[in-house]
Write an enzyme that holds these catalytic residues in place. Structure first.
Site, PDB file in Angstrom:
ATOM      1  N   SER B  63       0.794  -1.234   0.000  1.00 53.05           N
ATOM      2  CA  SER B  63       0.000   0.000   0.000  1.00 53.05           C
ATOM      3  C   SER B  63       0.824   1.281   0.000  1.00 53.05           C
ATOM      4  O   SER B  63       0.271   2.364  -0.179  1.00 53.05           O
ATOM      5  CB  SER B  63      -0.945   0.030   1.205  1.00 53.05           C
ATOM      6  OG  SER B  63      -1.946  -0.936   1.057  1.00 53.05           O
ATOM      7  N   LYS B  66       0.324   3.419  -2.864  1.00 58.59           N
ATOM      8  CA  LYS B  66      -0.816   4.340  -2.981  1.00 58.59           C
ATOM      9  C   LYS B  66      -0.353   5.805  -2.955  1.00 58.59           C
ATOM     10  O   LYS B  66      -1.035   6.689  -3.464  1.00 58.59           O
ATOM     11  CB  LYS B  66      -1.833   4.072  -1.861  1.00 58.59           C
ATOM     12  CG  LYS B  66      -2.523   2.701  -1.979  1.00 58.59           C
ATOM     13  CD  LYS B  66      -3.434   2.423  -0.784  1.00 58.59           C
ATOM     14  CE  LYS B  66      -4.358   1.232  -0.971  1.00 58.59           C
ATOM     15  NZ  LYS B  66      -3.712  -0.078  -1.084  1.00 58.59           N
ATOM     16  N   TYR B 189      -3.571  -2.154 -10.531  1.00 60.64           N
ATOM     17  CA  TYR B 189      -3.514  -1.894  -9.081  1.00 60.64           C
ATOM     18  C   TYR B 189      -2.623  -2.908  -8.377  1.00 60.64           C
ATOM     19  O   TYR B 189      -1.770  -2.558  -7.555  1.00 60.64           O
ATOM     20  CB  TYR B 189      -4.945  -1.927  -8.543  1.00 60.64           C
ATOM     21  CG  TYR B 189      -5.086  -1.836  -7.042  1.00 60.64           C
ATOM     22  CD1 TYR B 189      -4.996  -0.607  -6.385  1.00 60.64           C
ATOM     23  CD2 TYR B 189      -5.336  -2.971  -6.280  1.00 60.64           C
ATOM     24  CE1 TYR B 189      -5.154  -0.524  -5.005  1.00 60.64           C
ATOM     25  CE2 TYR B 189      -5.491  -2.890  -4.902  1.00 60.64           C
ATOM     26  CZ  TYR B 189      -5.396  -1.673  -4.264  1.00 60.64           C
ATOM     27  OH  TYR B 189      -5.544  -1.590  -2.905  1.00 60.64           O
ATOM     28  N   TYR B 240      -4.073   3.324   7.924  1.00 62.85           N
ATOM     29  CA  TYR B 240      -5.289   2.529   8.131  1.00 62.85           C
ATOM     30  C   TYR B 240      -6.049   3.077   9.329  1.00 62.85           C
ATOM     31  O   TYR B 240      -6.164   4.295   9.495  1.00 62.85           O
ATOM     32  CB  TYR B 240      -4.940   1.044   8.332  1.00 62.85           C
ATOM     33  CG  TYR B 240      -4.156   0.448   7.210  1.00 62.85           C
ATOM     34  CD1 TYR B 240      -4.638   0.497   5.897  1.00 62.85           C
ATOM     35  CD2 TYR B 240      -2.936  -0.168   7.444  1.00 62.85           C
ATOM     36  CE1 TYR B 240      -3.916  -0.069   4.859  1.00 62.85           C
ATOM     37  CE2 TYR B 240      -2.222  -0.748   6.410  1.00 62.85           C
ATOM     38  CZ  TYR B 240      -2.709  -0.686   5.121  1.00 62.85           C
ATOM     39  OH  TYR B 240      -1.991  -1.237   4.105  1.00 62.85           O
ATOM     40  N   VAL B 258       1.186  -3.689   3.968  1.00 59.35           N
ATOM     41  CA  VAL B 258       1.142  -4.963   4.693  1.00 59.35           C
ATOM     42  C   VAL B 258       2.396  -5.801   4.483  1.00 59.35           C
ATOM     43  O   VAL B 258       2.558  -6.841   5.125  1.00 59.35           O
ATOM     44  CB  VAL B 258      -0.100  -5.818   4.324  1.00 59.35           C
ATOM     45  CG1 VAL B 258      -1.365  -5.188   4.842  1.00 59.35           C
ATOM     46  CG2 VAL B 258      -0.156  -6.081   2.844  1.00 59.35           C
TER      47      VAL B 258
END
Lengths: 304, 304, 304, 304
Positions: B63, B66, B189, B240, B258
Site C-alpha cells: 500500500s 498508494k 492496481y 489505516y 502490509v
C-alpha cells in the site's frame, strides 16, 4: 510572524464569505448571536498577542473546551487511566453519533467527539471536588483574564436540550464505562461548553500547545511529549468530520466549536484563534477556516 | 540529523519486539518472507541516504504504492477531477470495508483505503496509455535505482485473491464512480502493490514529500502546496485505522503497507523508511512503528 | 386439539435439551431461577386450559409483557397515533440496539424490540393515570387469576441496570419521539416486565389472540382485524432476531421473554405458553422453542 | 372462495390508486411497461384458476423467480447444505445492501434479498448442467403453459447494469461463500429474473405453496413440512423491507418483484397473483398490495 496589517487584510479578504454558512440554532442562546462577527488573534512565540476584527469580544467556546478538559485530565491521571477508556482515532462518524459507541462496546473513538468528551468529564468529576470551579480557575489563569466566566443561560439551555448527550452517557454506562451520576457530569460538561471567551483570551490560553506545554506565565502544564501528543490528536480528530479537509487546507492542529470559534497552533511558532459564527456542513466555522487557510498560505507556514 | 550510529542503536533497541506481531498471510508470496528482517533508511535534507539493518533488501511495498499513485494522479489531473471522486477524511472503518462506500453512495473516504486507491488507479487507467510501465519509470527515476521492478508472483497471487477488491470496485461502479473495466484496473492496481523496493529506495523516492515536492534529482513533481496537502492526507489517513495512534506516538505523516514497510517524513527535514514484516492488529508494521517512535523521541523531532 | 398425554410426552421428549442453553444472568433475580423448569399450557378454542410439567408455576414474563402493552395501546389510541411513532418491520438488529434507532431518526422498527416497547410505555404513561395499576387489573382479568402480581425485587433490579434502556429512551427523546419523563416511563416499563405468571395464566391471558380479540370471559378487547394485525406483527417481529427461524420451525405468531417463557397462538385454534429458563443465542427459550416445534409437527398444525 | 365478480369488483376499487406509485426504471426494458396494467388471478384449492383485469398478460416476474430458485434448491440439496450458506431471518436492510453481508461475514440474511438469491443461484449452478434450461422446464410444467420464456432483452439489460449484484457476489466470494464464476452465475440469475409470466401462469405455478407441496398436476415438489417452512420464510422476508407491513395489511406469505407482480398464498385455500407495475417506496406493487389487502378483508381470510 504575522504583522497586524496582515491579520486585518486577511479578515477583510474573507468577509465576503459571510452569509454562506449557518449559525448553530439548536439552542436559542446560540441562535441569537450576530452572524457578522469576524475576528482573529495570534499569540506569537515571544508571548505577544495581536488581533484583528472582533477579536476582543467574548463568544461561547463550546467544544473548544474539550481541549481544556483533556489537558486537565492529562494533569490528573496516568496515561493508561485515560486511554483505556477512550481511543485516539478519528471516528468517521458524526460528533454526536451513538452507532460507533455501541459497535465498539462503549469506548468512544477519541476525546473530541461528544462521547469521548463525556468520558473526560466523567474522569474530572471523579477526581476534582469542584470541577466547574477548578476549570474556571485554570482558564482564567491561562488566558490571564479574570473576567472569563460561564454563561449560565447557555449552560441551562444546553442542559434542557441534553437528551442526546444523556443517551450517549447512559450507553457508555451500560458498557461499564461511566462512573459518576449522568446528570451531574452533564451539568459540569455543559458548563465547560458555556465558557465565554474572546479570540484574544483563547489564543493566549492555547499558547502552551505551541510552547511545549508551558503557559504564557511560564507554568509547565503538561510535558513536551504530552503536548506533541495532544497536538497530534487535534490534527487527526479536532475538527469533527472535517479533520482531513482542515489538515489539507490549513495544516495546523486545531479544535472547533459550534459557537464559531476555532483554535489552531503551529508548534514552536504561534497559537491562533478565529471566530465567525456561521458554520459549514461539518459544523466548523466557515469563514474561520478560510481565515486560517489564508494565514497558512500567506505565511507559507503549516506543520506540513 | 540522525547519525548512522543512532540508527543502528535504535534498530537494536526494537529487535526484542520481533515475535510479537504477525506476518501478513493472505497470499502465500507474502507469508514466506523472513519475519526477522528489520531495517531503516533516512534521506536527509541534503539528499544523503544512510541506513541500518536490512535497509538495502527489497521487499513488497504494497500500500505504500498508494502514495505514488496519488502523486501521479496529482500530476495528471486538476484538483477537482480527483476530489469529486474521493474524499479527504479518515474513514473510521477497516481499509477494505464496503460499509462506508455503500452508505456514502460510492465515494470513498480517502485515497489510502482500498476503495480510494482503486478510484486513483481508475483515474490513472483513463489517462495513461501504459500505466504499469509509466509507474515503473517514475519509481525507478525517483529511487535512482533502475533495478526496481514488479514482483510478478505477488501480482498474480493478489489477482487470484482479488474478490474483495473486485467487490469494492463493482460497488463504486454501481454508483457511477468507476469508469474503466474492473479487471483491467485491478490488474494495474495489483502490479503497483507488487513493487519490490528497499528502505533505501523508498526513503530516496519519498524525498520529495520532505522537500516541497522536488525530487532528489531536482525535479518538481508536484507544487509545494500540493506537497503540504499530500502530507496532510498522510497524517490523517495514511495508517489505516491507526492514524491517530501513529500521529500520537510518531508524529510524522506516513504510509504503511502490509509487506511491513512504513514511509514517513518530517517536511523540510528528512524522509524515512522502515521495514519489519510483522504487523500489529491495525495492519501496520509493529517494530517499524517502534523504530519511528524511537527516532522521533530521540531526535526530539516531529511535526507537532 | 392436543390431549394431555401428548403434552406430557412432548415435555419429556425435550427434557434432554436442558443444559444446552444459558439462563439470563444480567440481573441476579433472574439468574437464580431453577434451570430445570419445563412446562406447557394450552388453551383450546372451547376455552379449556390443559398443561404439563411446571405449567402452574409463576415465572418472570419479561418481554411477553410487550404484547399486553401493545394491546392496551391499541385499546387507547387510534392506529395512526401508534404507527406514526413506531414501525411494523423486523429490525435485523439486536433487541437493545441503538444503531437503527439513530439511523432511522428515533423511530424504532417495531413495538417488540426495547426501543419500540418504550414508545408504547410512553404512550400508556400519557393516557393512563396509573398505568401500573391498570396493567395489573387487565392481566388479572384476562388470566382469571387475581394473585398475578409484580415482582418488586425484579423490577428494582432491572431499574438498577437500566442504563441501556435509558440510553434508548433519551436517544428517542433527542429526536422528539418521547414525551414523558424517562425515569417515570422506565419505572412503569420494568414493572410490566416483572409480572410473575404461570404458563396456565399466560395461555389463558393470550386466548384473545386466538379468538379474534375476544377474551376467555367473552370481552372484545380489540377488533378481529386488530387481532389479525397483532398476530402478523408477532409473526414477523416477536422473537427478537430469531423470528425467521421460529416461523420456519414452529410456524405460529409468538413472543418470547428472557425469563424463558414463550407464548404462541394458532388463530382460531389455541393459545399456548411454554417455559424453560435456558435461552438460545438469540435470547429465546431453547427447550421452549423445541416444545412448540414438536407440538406443531405432531399436530400437523401451524399457520402455514 | 372468491367469485369472479368479487375479483372484478376489487380490481375496479383499487384502480384509483394508479398514478401514486413509480414504475421501476433502472433498466429501460422495465421502464417501458404500461403503468395502467392491473390484474389478479386466483387458483383455488380445487385447482380452478379465475382472474380479472390484465390477468392473462405476461410481465417480467423479476424477484418472484427467487421462490422458484429456492424451491429447486430444496429439491436438489439437503437442508444443511442450503442453510449453512444463507440465513432465515428478515434483513432489516435494503434488498441490495452489502452492509449486512460484510458485517455478517459473507452469509446473507435470507434467500429473498439479492445476496441470498445469488447464493441459491450459485447452488443451482453447481448441481445443474443447464440451470437456465432446467428452470424453464420446471416453470413451464408448473404453470402448464409452454409458451413461458425468458425475455432476452431484459436479461441482457440487467446484465449490463449488473455492477451492484457483481459487487455482492464478489463480496461473498471474498468470504469463501461463492463457488462458481461470478459472471456465469449472474448470467443465470438475470435469466431467472427475466421470465415473462401472467398472473394466471403465476397463480397456477404457485399452487404447490397452498397445497402442501403438490403441484396442480399432482406432483409432490417438496414435502409438506418444507412447504410450511418456505411459506414461513416468505411471510417473514418475502416483501423486501415491507414484510411487516404486508403481513399486517394482507396477512399472507408472499413474494414481490420490481416488475409489479406479487404472489401470495393462504395454505390449504388458494394461491394468488396480482400485477400492477407502479411500486411503493419499498419496491412492492402499490395497487397490487391494495388488491391483496381488499381480498383478504373481503373474504375475512388470512393466515392470522
Amino acid at each position: 510572524m504575522p504583522e497586524l496589517a496582515l491579520l486585518e487584510e486577511i479578515v477583510e479578504s474573507v468577509r465576503p464569505l459571510l452569509g454562506q454558512g449557518k449559525v448553530a440554532d439548536y439552542i436559542p442562546a446560540l441562535a441569537q448571536v450576530d452572524a457578522n462577527k469576524l475576528g482573529i488573534a495570534v499569540t506569537t512565540a515571544d508571548g505577544v498577542t495581536i488581533g484583528a476584527g472582533d477579536y476582543l469580544e467574548p463568544f461561547s467556546i463550546q467544544s473548544i473546551s474539550k481541549v481544556f478538559s483533556l489537558t486537565l485530565a492529562l494533569m490528573l491521571y496516568e496515561e493508561d487511566e485515560i486511554w483505556s477508556r477512550v481511543g485516539k482515532e478519528p471516528s468517521g462518524h458524526s460528533f454526536n453519533s451513538l452507532v460507533q459507541v455501541e459497535l465498539e462496546k462503549g469506548v468512544p473513538r477519541n476525546p473530541f467527539i461528544n462521547a469521548g468528551a463525556l468520558i473526560i468529564a466523567d474522569l474530572l468529576q471523579s477526581r476534582l471536588g469542584a470541577p466547574k470551579h477548578r476549570m474556571l480557575e485554570i482558564v482564567r489563569g491561562l488566558s490571564e483574564n479574570h473576567r472569563v466566566g460561564y454563561d449560565k443561560v447557555v449552560a441551562a439551555s444546553e442542559y434542557q436540550h441534553s437528551a442526546r448527550n444523556a443517551a450517549i452517557a447512559y450507553l457508555m454506562k451500560s458498557f461499564g464505562n461511566f462512573n459518576n451520576d449522568v446528570d451531574t457530569v452533564l451539568h459540569s460538561y455543559f458548563h465547560y461548553c458555556s465558557l465565554r471567551m474572546s479570540c484574544a483570551d483563547l489564543s493566549r490560553t492555547m499558547f502552551y500547545l505551541a510552547n511545549s506545554g508551558k503557559s504564557l506565565a511560564g507554568k509547565q502544564l503538561i510535558s513536551p511529549v504530552q503536548t506533541r501528543q495532544l497536538n497530534a490528536l487535534l490534527a487527526t480528530s479536532g475538527l469533527y468530520d472535517g479533520a482531513g479537509e482542515f489538515a489539507y487546507r490549513v495544516g495546523m492542529p486545531g479544535k472547533s466549536g459550534v459557537g464559531g470559534g476555532i483554535i489552531a497552533v503551529i508548534p514552536g511558532d504561534m497559537s491562533v484563534c478565529v471566530w465567525s459564527p456561521e458554520l459549514d456542513p461539518n459544523g466548523n466555522s466557515l469563514a474561520g477556516t478560510a481565515i486560517l487557510e489564508a494565514l497558512s498560505q500567506t505565511l507559507g507556514r503549516s506543520i506540513f
